[in-house]
Design an enzyme around this catalytic site. Structure first.
Site, PDB file in Angstrom:
ATOM      1  N   GLU A 124       0.804  -1.190  -0.059  1.00  0.00           N
ATOM      2  CA  GLU A 124       0.023   0.200   0.002  1.00  0.00           C
ATOM      3  C   GLU A 124       0.679   1.246   0.172  1.00  0.00           C
ATOM      4  O   GLU A 124       1.972   1.261   0.422  1.00  0.00           O
ATOM      5  CB  GLU A 124      -0.998  -0.091   1.255  1.00  0.00           C
ATOM      6  CG  GLU A 124      -2.032  -0.931   0.972  1.00  0.00           C
ATOM      7  CD  GLU A 124      -2.971  -1.144   2.182  1.00  0.00           C
ATOM      8  OE1 GLU A 124      -4.031  -1.143   2.052  1.00  0.00           O
ATOM      9  OE2 GLU A 124      -2.684  -0.759   3.238  1.00  0.00           O
ATOM     10  N   CYS A 137       3.438   8.702   1.580  1.00  0.00           N
ATOM     11  CA  CYS A 137       3.878   7.940   2.500  1.00  0.00           C
ATOM     12  C   CYS A 137       4.300   6.406   1.691  1.00  0.00           C
ATOM     13  O   CYS A 137       3.413   5.696   1.107  1.00  0.00           O
ATOM     14  CB  CYS A 137       2.932   7.433   3.537  1.00  0.00           C
ATOM     15  SG  CYS A 137       3.501   6.248   4.999  1.00  0.00           S
ATOM     16  N   CYS A 144       6.287  -6.766   6.983  1.00  0.00           N
ATOM     17  CA  CYS A 144       7.341  -6.561   8.004  1.00  0.00           C
ATOM     18  C   CYS A 144       7.716  -7.467   8.757  1.00  0.00           C
ATOM     19  O   CYS A 144       6.921  -8.156   9.251  1.00  0.00           O
ATOM     20  CB  CYS A 144       7.008  -5.034   8.631  1.00  0.00           C
ATOM     21  SG  CYS A 144       8.465  -4.322   9.606  1.00  0.00           S
ATOM     22  N   CYS A 148       6.163  -5.481  15.609  1.00  0.00           N
ATOM     23  CA  CYS A 148       5.810  -4.350  16.498  1.00  0.00           C
ATOM     24  C   CYS A 148       4.372  -4.800  16.910  1.00  0.00           C
ATOM     25  O   CYS A 148       3.752  -4.882  16.156  1.00  0.00           O
ATOM     26  CB  CYS A 148       5.933  -2.937  16.253  1.00  0.00           C
ATOM     27  SG  CYS A 148       7.745  -2.728  15.652  1.00  0.00           S
ATOM     28  N   CYS A 151       1.312  -2.581  15.507  1.00  0.00           N
ATOM     29  CA  CYS A 151       1.162  -2.295  14.177  1.00  0.00           C
ATOM     30  C   CYS A 151       0.690  -3.502  13.367  1.00  0.00           C
ATOM     31  O   CYS A 151       1.007  -4.515  13.290  1.00  0.00           O
ATOM     32  CB  CYS A 151       2.498  -2.033  13.651  1.00  0.00           C
ATOM     33  SG  CYS A 151       2.866  -1.981  12.114  1.00  0.00           S
ATOM     34  N   GLY A 205       6.719  -1.888   6.064  1.00  0.00           N
ATOM     35  CA  GLY A 205       8.169  -2.449   5.944  1.00  0.00           C
ATOM     36  C   GLY A 205       9.362  -1.456   6.879  1.00  0.00           C
ATOM     37  O   GLY A 205       8.957  -0.450   7.258  1.00  0.00           O
ATOM     38  N   GLU A 206      10.394  -2.194   7.021  1.00  0.00           N
ATOM     39  CA  GLU A 206      11.297  -1.470   7.581  1.00  0.00           C
ATOM     40  C   GLU A 206      12.453  -1.168   6.610  1.00  0.00           C
ATOM     41  O   GLU A 206      13.210  -1.948   6.107  1.00  0.00           O
ATOM     42  CB  GLU A 206      11.975  -2.450   8.580  1.00  0.00           C
ATOM     43  CG  GLU A 206      13.316  -2.154   9.180  1.00  0.00           C
ATOM     44  CD  GLU A 206      13.231  -0.511  10.018  1.00  0.00           C
ATOM     45  OE1 GLU A 206      12.555  -0.194  10.840  1.00  0.00           O
ATOM     46  OE2 GLU A 206      14.121   0.193   9.509  1.00  0.00           O
ATOM     47  N   HIS A 261       8.950   4.984  21.075  1.00  0.00           N
ATOM     48  CA  HIS A 261       7.767   4.318  21.560  1.00  0.00           C
ATOM     49  C   HIS A 261       7.715   4.142  23.011  1.00  0.00           C
ATOM     50  O   HIS A 261       6.637   3.768  23.794  1.00  0.00           O
ATOM     51  CB  HIS A 261       7.280   3.465  20.687  1.00  0.00           C
ATOM     52  CG  HIS A 261       6.759   3.543  19.353  1.00  0.00           C
ATOM     53  ND1 HIS A 261       6.377   4.765  19.000  1.00  0.00           N
ATOM     54  CD2 HIS A 261       7.027   2.921  18.123  1.00  0.00           C
ATOM     55  CE1 HIS A 261       6.267   4.661  17.478  1.00  0.00           C
ATOM     56  NE2 HIS A 261       6.699   3.462  17.122  1.00  0.00           N
ATOM     57  N   ASN A 338      -3.503   3.984  16.363  1.00  0.00           N
ATOM     58  CA  ASN A 338      -4.673   3.881  15.609  1.00  0.00           C
ATOM     59  C   ASN A 338      -5.156   2.399  15.515  1.00  0.00           C
ATOM     60  O   ASN A 338      -4.225   1.569  15.494  1.00  0.00           O
ATOM     61  CB  ASN A 338      -4.168   4.075  14.014  1.00  0.00           C
ATOM     62  CG  ASN A 338      -3.913   5.713  13.787  1.00  0.00           C
ATOM     63  OD1 ASN A 338      -4.860   6.381  13.992  1.00  0.00           O
ATOM     64  ND2 ASN A 338      -3.005   6.143  13.178  1.00  0.00           N
ATOM     65  N   CYS A 381      -1.174   5.724  10.235  1.00  0.00           N
ATOM     66  CA  CYS A 381       0.064   5.041  10.654  1.00  0.00           C
ATOM     67  C   CYS A 381      -0.510   3.626  11.292  1.00  0.00           C
ATOM     68  O   CYS A 381      -1.174   3.502  12.066  1.00  0.00           O
ATOM     69  CB  CYS A 381       0.606   5.747  11.811  1.00  0.00           C
ATOM     70  SG  CYS A 381       1.308   7.232  11.514  1.00  0.00           S
TER      71      CYS A 381
END
Ligand code: SAH
Ligand code: SF4
Length: 401
Positions: A124, A137, A144, A148, A151, A205-206, A261, A338, A381
Site C-alpha cells: 500500500e 507515505c 514487515c 511491533c 502495528c 516495511g522497515e 515508543h 490507530n 499509521c
C-alpha cells in the site's frame, strides 16, 4: 524457483538483522525494467542488449530524461530517439509502475492505493494532502518482519523486499495520479508549486532492512536531474536498526525519524521486539552519532500513545531526561494509536496525550500530537495491511481455527 518459495516467512519475534531478503523474480515477459536504474545502469543494460558504447551512452541520457523528467512510459513517445529503434527497445525493456488494484479517498482527502508487484504481491501507498504540503507515505517492503505489537503491518505473514523500481515507481505513480509531470518545455522544479512535496518512508516495511534498494531508489528521487526532491523533504523512519543508521546518514542523508515508543527496557521489549536486540541506550547513541543531525535538522522521535502502557507523566519525564542526557537535537511526534481489529492496545485519552505533550514541551522540546489521517479507509499509521491479508485472516477465524 517459484515466487512463493522466494518469500521469507516471519522467523520469530525478533528478526535477525540486515540479512539479505528475497527480491523480485525477473519479469514474466523477459523484459528488463528500467525504472529504478541509475543513468549508468541504464547505459549498461542498453550496451548488454547490443548497442554500441557511444549510442548506449546517448540513449541512456535521453531515456533517463523521458522516464524521470517527463513521466513517459512508452518508447514511442520518445521523440528524440529514432522511430526505427522504438520497437527494438520496447521488446527488450519495460518502463512500468506498480499495478493499481484499488484507489480509495478518505473523507479528509487522504488517498490510499492498494498496489501490486508484477509477480503478484500487494502493498500500500498513502498520500496525505495538507494546506501547505502534500506527503507521500511510501512502502519499502511487502509486510514487515519486525512484529511491533501495535502495528497491523507487522502481522502480515509474508515479506518481500521492494525493488528500487517498485519504490521509485510509487513516487512516479503518485505524480501520474496527481497530474504533476512538467509539461513539454517546462523545467523540472522539484517540489515547487506541486501537491506532492514531501516523502516519508513510513509505509509498509522497515526501510533499513532493505537498505540497498531504499538507498538506490531515494538517490533517484533526490537527483536534481531525476525526480528532483530535496533530501530535506524526505524522511526515513526506522524502528531502530542500529547497525545501519550511520550508513543511512552517510549514504542517503535524508531526515531521520526513530520509532522510540517507550522509555524503559521492559515496555520497549514488549511493544518493539527489536529492542531485545538493540536496546534504548545503543539506539540513542546511534541517534547522537547520526550524520547531518543538528538543531536545524532534528531527529524526530515517534511515540505512539498507548493507554496505560507508555503514557504516564513519569514516562514523559524520562523521555525528556533521555533526550537531554544524549544531547539529541530532537523533536517528538506523538501519534495517537490507530486501532485495528484484534489489536492488544487502546489509544490514550486526549487528556493524557495533552498532559504528556505538555511535560515534553515545557522542557523545551517540541512535541506536537499528530492528527490521525485517513482512519476511515485504514490509511493511518500502522493500519496498512492489504485487504487480501485481512480477508485471509478473517476466513481463518471464521473457520474456527
Ligand atoms: N517500519 C518503520 C516505518 C513504518 S511505520 C518504523 O517502524 O519506523 C511508521 C510509524 O507508524 C512508526 O513510528 C510506527 O511505529 C507507527 N505505527 C505503527 N503502528 C501504529 C498504530 N497502530 N498506530 C499509530 N502508529 C503506528
Ligand atoms: Fe514493521 Fe514499523 Fe510496523 Fe514495526 S512499526 S512492524 S518496524 S512497519
Amino acid at each position: 524457483m517459484s515466487a512463493d518459495t522466494a518469500l521469507m516467512p516471519i522467523p520469530g519475534t525478533v528478526d535477525p538483522v540486515p540479512v539479505h531478503r528475497a527480491g523480485a523474480p525477473p519479469r514474466a515477459d523477459g523484459r528488463v525494467e528500467l525504472v529504478g536504474k541509475s543513468k549508468e545502469a541504464i547505459r549498461a543494460a542498453l550496451a548488454d542488449a547490443g548497442l554500441e558504447p557511444k549510442q548506449a551512452k546517448l540513449r541512456a541520457k535521453q531515456i533517463w530524461h523521458w522516464i524521470y523528467n517527463r513521466g513517459v512510459s512508452d518508447f514511442a513517445a520518445m521523440t528524440d530517439i529514432a522511430k526505427a529503434q522504438h520497437g527494438w527497445l520496447a521488446e527488450r525493456f519495460a518502463i512500468t509502475r506498480p499495478d493499481v488494484v484499488e484507489a480509495q479517498v478518505s473523507n479528509d482527502g487522504t488517498r490510499k492505493w492498494l498496489l501490486k508487484t508484477h509477480d503478484g504481491h500487494e502493498f500500500e501507498m498513502v498520500f496525505i494532502p495538507d494546506a501547505d504540503r502534500g506527503t507521500l507515505c511510501v512502502s519499502s517492503q511487502v509486510g514487515c518482519t519486525l512484529n511491533c505489537r501495535f502495528c497491523h503491518t507487522g502481522t502480515m505473514a509474508l515479506v518481500r523486499n521492494l525493488e528500487p523500481a517498485e519504490i521509485v515507481g510509487q513516487v512516479m505513480l503518485a505524480r501520474d495520479a496527481l497530474g504533476e509531470w512538467p509539461k513539454p518545455g517546462e523545467e523540472n522544479h522539484g517540489a515547487e508549486g506541486r501537491m506532492l512535496t514531501n516523502i516519508v518512508m513510513m509505509g509498509m516495511g522497515e526501510p533499513l532492512y532493505n537498505f540497498d534498494n531504499v538507498r538506490d531508489a531515494l538517490k533517484i528521487v533526490m537527483d536534481g536531474d531525476g525526480l528532483g526532491l530535496s533530501k530535506r523533504r524526505i524522511t526515513l523512519s526506522t524502528s531502530g536498526v542500529v547497525p545501519m543508521m550511520e550508513k543511512a546518514g552517510e549514504e542517503i542523508g535524508v531526515n531521520l525519524a526513530v520509532s522510540l515508543h517507550a522509555v524503559t527496557k521492559e515496555v520497549r521489549d514488549e511493544i518493539v521486539p527489536l529492542n531485545r536486540k538493540y536496546g534504548i541506550e545503543e539506539l540513542l547513541s546511534a541517534c547522537a552519532a547520526y550524520p547531518g543531525a543538528n538543531n536545524a535538522r532534528r531527529i524526530t522521535f515517534e511515540y505512539v500513545m498507548l493507554k496505560d502502557k507508555n503514557d504516564s507523566d513519569a514516562d514523559a519525564r524520562e523521555l525528556v531526561r533521555l533526550i537531554k542526557a544524549y544531547k539529541l537535537p530532537a523533536k517528538v511526534n506523538l501519534i495517537p494509536f490507530n486501532p485495528w481489529p484484534g489489536a492488544a492496545y487502546e489509544c490514550s485519552t486526549p487528556e493524557r496525550i495533552r498532559a504528556f505533550s505538555g511535560i515534553v514541551f515545557d522542557a523545551g522540546i517540541s512535541a506536537p500530537v499528530r492528527t490521525p489521517r485517513g482512519r476511515d479507509i485504514d490509511a493511518a499509521c500502522g493500519q496498512l495491511k492489504t485487504a487480501a491479508e485481512k480477508k485471509r485472516r478473517s476466513e481463518v477465524l471464521n473457520a474456527g481455527e
